[in-house]
Design a protein around this motif. Sequence first.
Motif, mmCIF file in Angstrom:
data_model
loop_
_atom_site.group_PDB
_atom_site.id
_atom_site.type_symbol
_atom_site.label_atom_id
_atom_site.label_comp_id
_atom_site.label_asym_id
_atom_site.label_seq_id
_atom_site.Cartn_x
_atom_site.Cartn_y
_atom_site.Cartn_z
ATOM 1 N N PRO A 262 0.753 -1.275 -0.013
ATOM 2 C CA PRO A 262 0.100 -0.082 0.152
ATOM 3 C C PRO A 262 0.859 1.289 0.161
ATOM 4 O O PRO A 262 1.870 1.280 0.921
ATOM 5 C CB PRO A 262 -0.742 -0.164 1.176
ATOM 6 N N LEU A 263 0.623 2.123 -0.998
ATOM 7 C CA LEU A 263 1.479 3.352 -1.192
ATOM 8 C C LEU A 263 0.725 4.186 -0.032
ATOM 9 O O LEU A 263 1.287 5.302 0.587
ATOM 10 C CB LEU A 263 1.549 4.009 -2.535
ATOM 11 N N TRP A 264 -0.544 4.346 -0.150
ATOM 12 C CA TRP A 264 -1.297 5.369 0.668
ATOM 13 C C TRP A 264 -2.817 4.683 0.903
ATOM 14 O O TRP A 264 -3.381 3.898 0.201
ATOM 15 C CB TRP A 264 -1.551 6.576 -0.041
ATOM 16 N N ALA A 265 -3.334 5.018 2.045
ATOM 17 C CA ALA A 265 -4.639 4.583 2.427
ATOM 18 C C ALA A 265 -5.113 5.901 2.877
ATOM 19 O O ALA A 265 -4.582 6.759 3.815
ATOM 20 C CB ALA A 265 -4.380 3.361 3.567
ATOM 21 N N TRP A 266 -6.510 6.070 2.722
ATOM 22 C CA TRP A 266 -7.487 7.147 3.412
ATOM 23 C C TRP A 266 -8.548 6.467 4.148
ATOM 24 O O TRP A 266 -9.191 5.575 3.588
ATOM 25 C CB TRP A 266 -7.856 7.905 2.239
ATOM 26 N N PHE A 267 -8.531 7.019 5.396
ATOM 27 C CA PHE A 267 -9.722 6.360 6.205
ATOM 28 C C PHE A 267 -10.453 7.798 6.549
ATOM 29 O O PHE A 267 -10.047 8.729 7.228
ATOM 30 C CB PHE A 267 -8.987 5.884 7.770
ATOM 31 N N THR A 268 -11.757 7.607 6.351
ATOM 32 C CA THR A 268 -12.700 8.833 6.728
ATOM 33 C C THR A 268 -13.598 8.544 7.810
ATOM 34 O O THR A 268 -14.244 7.632 7.653
ATOM 35 C CB THR A 268 -13.549 9.161 5.407
ATOM 36 N N TYR A 269 -13.275 9.087 8.743
ATOM 37 C CA TYR A 269 -13.962 8.879 10.218
ATOM 38 C C TYR A 269 -14.587 10.049 10.687
ATOM 39 O O TYR A 269 -13.928 10.900 10.943
ATOM 40 C CB TYR A 269 -12.880 7.992 11.224
ATOM 41 N N ARG A 270 -15.826 10.000 10.819
ATOM 42 C CA ARG A 270 -16.433 11.245 11.161
ATOM 43 C C ARG A 270 -16.036 12.348 10.219
ATOM 44 O O ARG A 270 -16.019 13.485 10.878
ATOM 45 C CB ARG A 270 -16.226 11.264 12.626
ATOM 46 N N GLN A 271 -16.159 12.304 9.164
ATOM 47 C CA GLN A 271 -15.747 13.180 8.247
ATOM 48 C C GLN A 271 -14.479 13.755 8.356
ATOM 49 O O GLN A 271 -14.082 14.921 7.704
ATOM 50 C CB GLN A 271 -16.906 14.253 8.004
ATOM 51 N N LYS A 272 -13.397 13.235 8.755
ATOM 52 C CA LYS A 272 -12.087 13.598 8.897
ATOM 53 C C LYS A 272 -11.216 12.541 8.396
ATOM 54 O O LYS A 272 -11.347 11.392 8.435
ATOM 55 C CB LYS A 272 -11.766 13.676 10.494
ATOM 56 N N VAL A 273 -10.509 12.977 7.337
ATOM 57 C CA VAL A 273 -9.830 12.181 6.385
ATOM 58 C C VAL A 273 -8.352 12.057 7.214
ATOM 59 O O VAL A 273 -7.547 13.009 7.362
ATOM 60 C CB VAL A 273 -9.555 12.430 4.969
ATOM 61 N N LEU A 274 -8.013 10.576 7.334
ATOM 62 C CA LEU A 274 -6.811 10.131 7.998
ATOM 63 C C LEU A 274 -5.934 9.694 6.884
ATOM 64 O O LEU A 274 -5.989 8.438 6.583
ATOM 65 C CB LEU A 274 -6.829 9.447 9.256
#
Length: 157
Positions: free
Chosen positions: A109-121
């Motif tokens: 994985p080069l990048w991963a995005w987790f959107t939790y409660r509308q915050k992107v990590l």
Amino acid sequence: MINKLVEISKEAGEAILGYYNDDIEVDYKSDDSPLTKADLAAHHLIVDALNELAPEIPVISEESGIPDYNTRKAWKQFFLVDPLDGTKEFIKKNGEFTVNIALIEGDTPLWAWFTYRQKVLPISGVKEWAVLKVPMVLSPHRLNTTFLIKRIPLPLW
């Protein structure tokens, strides 16, 4: 590309939240896991946006299944998506669900995005996930598709 992926993740979260206060109708997939209109709305939004953004990069989404191994073994890169990770939590309306998008190159994985409660990590270089999760996608056997970006200890950035 990174800014656009963050935007896609947020838009998927907004689409999911559009169903949050409704009476949630639940269908079930072949593995008996729940499926809602919010899952499908986020799935279609993400897949369509990724195909527009990078048509040369294939997409594997939990809601579309895994292509045959002979097809995917030649891929140099692909997006791995769980459009609504935590559908059971979404149904309970406890707020504990995420939108997950990862860009994979080879088996890393080069990048991963987790959107939790509308915050992107955003997370880069997710080596632990590469070892534990990507081989499931790359193996020639079709495995349960509920494997996507679930158990990464945070924070990794």
